[in-house]
Design a protein around this motif. Structure first.
Motif, PDB file in Angstrom:
ATOM      1  N   ASP A 112       3.091  16.922   2.244  1.00 24.73           N
ATOM      2  CA  ASP A 112       2.323  18.156   2.051  1.00 24.73           C
ATOM      3  C   ASP A 112       1.124  17.960   1.131  1.00 24.73           C
ATOM      4  OD1 ASP A 112       4.530  17.758   0.162  1.00 24.73           O
ATOM      5  OD2 ASP A 112       3.825  19.600  -0.797  1.00 24.73           O
ATOM      6  N   LEU A 113       1.110  16.890   0.337  1.00 22.87           N
ATOM      7  CA  LEU A 113       0.000  16.630  -0.581  1.00 22.87           C
ATOM      8  C   LEU A 113      -1.059  15.712   0.033  1.00 22.87           C
ATOM      9  CD1 LEU A 113       1.968  16.012  -3.919  1.00 22.87           C
ATOM     10  CD2 LEU A 113       0.954  18.144  -3.074  1.00 22.87           C
ATOM     11  N   PHE A 114      -0.820  15.267   1.252  1.00 24.20           N
ATOM     12  CA  PHE A 114      -1.716  14.295   1.879  1.00 24.20           C
ATOM     13  C   PHE A 114      -3.114  14.871   2.090  1.00 24.20           C
ATOM     14  CE2 PHE A 114      -3.609  12.666   5.830  1.00 24.20           C
ATOM     15  CZ  PHE A 114      -3.749  11.325   5.485  1.00 24.20           C
ATOM     16  N   LEU A 166       0.874  -1.183   0.000  1.00 21.62           N
ATOM     17  CA  LEU A 166       0.000   0.000   0.000  1.00 21.62           C
ATOM     18  C   LEU A 166       0.902   1.220   0.000  1.00 21.62           C
ATOM     19  CD1 LEU A 166      -2.600  -1.162   2.678  1.00 21.62           C
ATOM     20  CD2 LEU A 166      -2.827  -1.282   0.189  1.00 21.62           C
ATOM     21  N   ALA A 167       0.970   1.884  -1.153  1.00 25.02           N
ATOM     22  CA  ALA A 167       1.848   3.049  -1.309  1.00 25.02           C
ATOM     23  C   ALA A 167       1.149   4.315  -0.823  1.00 25.02           C
ATOM     24  CB  ALA A 167       2.204   3.213  -2.790  1.00 25.02           C
ATOM     25  N   PRO A 168       1.913   5.397  -0.622  1.00 20.78           N
ATOM     26  CA  PRO A 168       1.267   6.680  -0.369  1.00 20.78           C
ATOM     27  C   PRO A 168       0.292   6.986  -1.507  1.00 20.78           C
ATOM     28  CG  PRO A 168       3.612   6.841   0.025  1.00 20.78           C
ATOM     29  CD  PRO A 168       3.380   5.510  -0.622  1.00 20.78           C
ATOM     30  N   ALA A 169      -0.933   7.264  -1.167  1.00 22.28           N
ATOM     31  CA  ALA A 169      -1.982   7.362  -2.190  1.00 22.28           C
ATOM     32  C   ALA A 169      -1.837   8.585  -3.085  1.00 22.28           C
ATOM     33  CB  ALA A 169      -3.352   7.381  -1.514  1.00 22.28           C
ATOM     34  N   LEU A 170      -1.191   9.637  -2.577  1.00 23.55           N
ATOM     35  CA  LEU A 170      -1.189  10.915  -3.301  1.00 23.55           C
ATOM     36  C   LEU A 170       0.213  11.415  -3.619  1.00 23.55           C
ATOM     37  CD1 LEU A 170      -4.058  12.533  -1.231  1.00 23.55           C
ATOM     38  CD2 LEU A 170      -4.210  11.545  -3.516  1.00 23.55           C
TER      39      LEU A 170
END
Length: 306
Positions: A115-117, A105-109
């Motif tokens: 900062d983009l979370f 499960l990668a960072p979704a954004l």
């Protein structure tokens, strides 16, 4: 902490796919082979298992809108995650020795970009991936986590699923001061949050080898203070230091020439000494690196065919 036997994780899927001739370009990254030529994904898994990895990670890291676009993710995201899980499970089933399949499960954004979370968007993306992967994986591996907020979103998306939770943080490539996440939050705070949220393994990945030992020591101190039995692990990348505003996999970063298999083994030995019991590689670390870890880190009785 209770001592754990050493287990080997695989290496970086994207660079291995590129090396063996799979379709590979930006922005799709490692997802392109999954879409157009999945036999290469199976071949990469098989190569890491043959090298000695006993934990393989599903090729679902790039199955997010950042890489495949919003429209394709909405139409195919769950099916592509399912395909990634099936390919990893096939490779594991073909092995003569037990192989654990970790659902990536990668960072979704966007990796490296706390900062983009956005919480709800991240939860929604992860729920699609989880729905596709869940039938095939043994553990959940949320990886390249840049902030504690990202951990909370993953846990919410999993919604108390019973499979073990592994959480892997990416670190600021800064050799001065206490180890920190890319959000600048201290590693100690991140590890405490991970343990409190039920992680069975806490790892550090996709950062320079030089910053990993300090993070392990900080993590070990937290786990000892909390009185929990939690494993620690490391899988570093082979990139030069990445700047604060960079996004992982947004460009093909140059691989360091000083991190061949023998040099990487040296770093891995230092991580084991610092408390790691799960060791592998991230971007730029191939089967040849894992083979060295298998040969020199594992006791004879854990090696292939013994």
């Amino acid at each position: 902490m209770t001592p754990h036997s050493l287990r080997l994780l695989d290496g970086g899927m994207g660079r291995e796919l590129q090396r063996i001739g799979a379709p590979f370009r930006q922005p799709e990254w490692s997802a392109l082979a999954l879409i157009e030529a999945p036999q290469f994904v199976l071949k990469a898994h098989q190569a890491f298992i043959a090298a000695g990895a006993r934990i393989i990670t599903t090729n679902s890291y790039a199955v997010v809108p950042f890489h495949i676009g919003d429209e394709r993710f909405a139409q195919q995201g769950r099916a592509l995650a399912e395909r990634a899980g099936q390919l990893a499970r096939q490779a594991a089933a073909e092995s003569l020795e037990p192989v654990t399949v970790a659902g990536s499960l990668a960072p979704a954004l966007g990796s490296y970009r706390p900062d983009l979370f956005a919480h709800q968007r991240s939860v929604a993306i992860h729920r699609e991936l989880i729905a596709g992967l869940q039938a095939e994986v043994d553990v959940w591996l949320a990886e390249t986590i840049s902030s504690i907020a990202e951990v909370r979103a993953v846990v919410e998306a999993l919604d108390a699923q019973p499979k073990p939770l592994w959480l892997s943080f990416t670190l600021l490539d800064d050799l001065d001061g206490a180890p920190r996440l890319r959000s600048l939050e201290p590693v100690a705070d991140a590890v405490q949050a991970a343990v409190e949220l039920g992680a069975q393994v806490v790892l550090f990945n996709c950062s320079q080898p030089e910053v990993m030992a300090a993070a392990l020591r900080a993590a070990g101190a937290v786990i000892q203070r909390l009185g929990h039995t939690v494993e620690l692990g490391v899988y570093a990348n082979a990139f030069a230091p990445v700047g604060a505003q960079a996004t992982a996999n947004s460009t093909l970063l140059e691989i360091r020439q000083d991190l061949g298999p023998q040099a990487y083994l040296h770093w891995a030995q230092s991580w084991v000494e610092a408390g790691a019991s799960v060791v592998g590689g991230c971007c730029g670390i191939g089967p040849e690196h894992i083979a060295q870890l298998h040969l020199h880190l594992l006791p004879p009785q854990q090696r292939r065919g013994q």
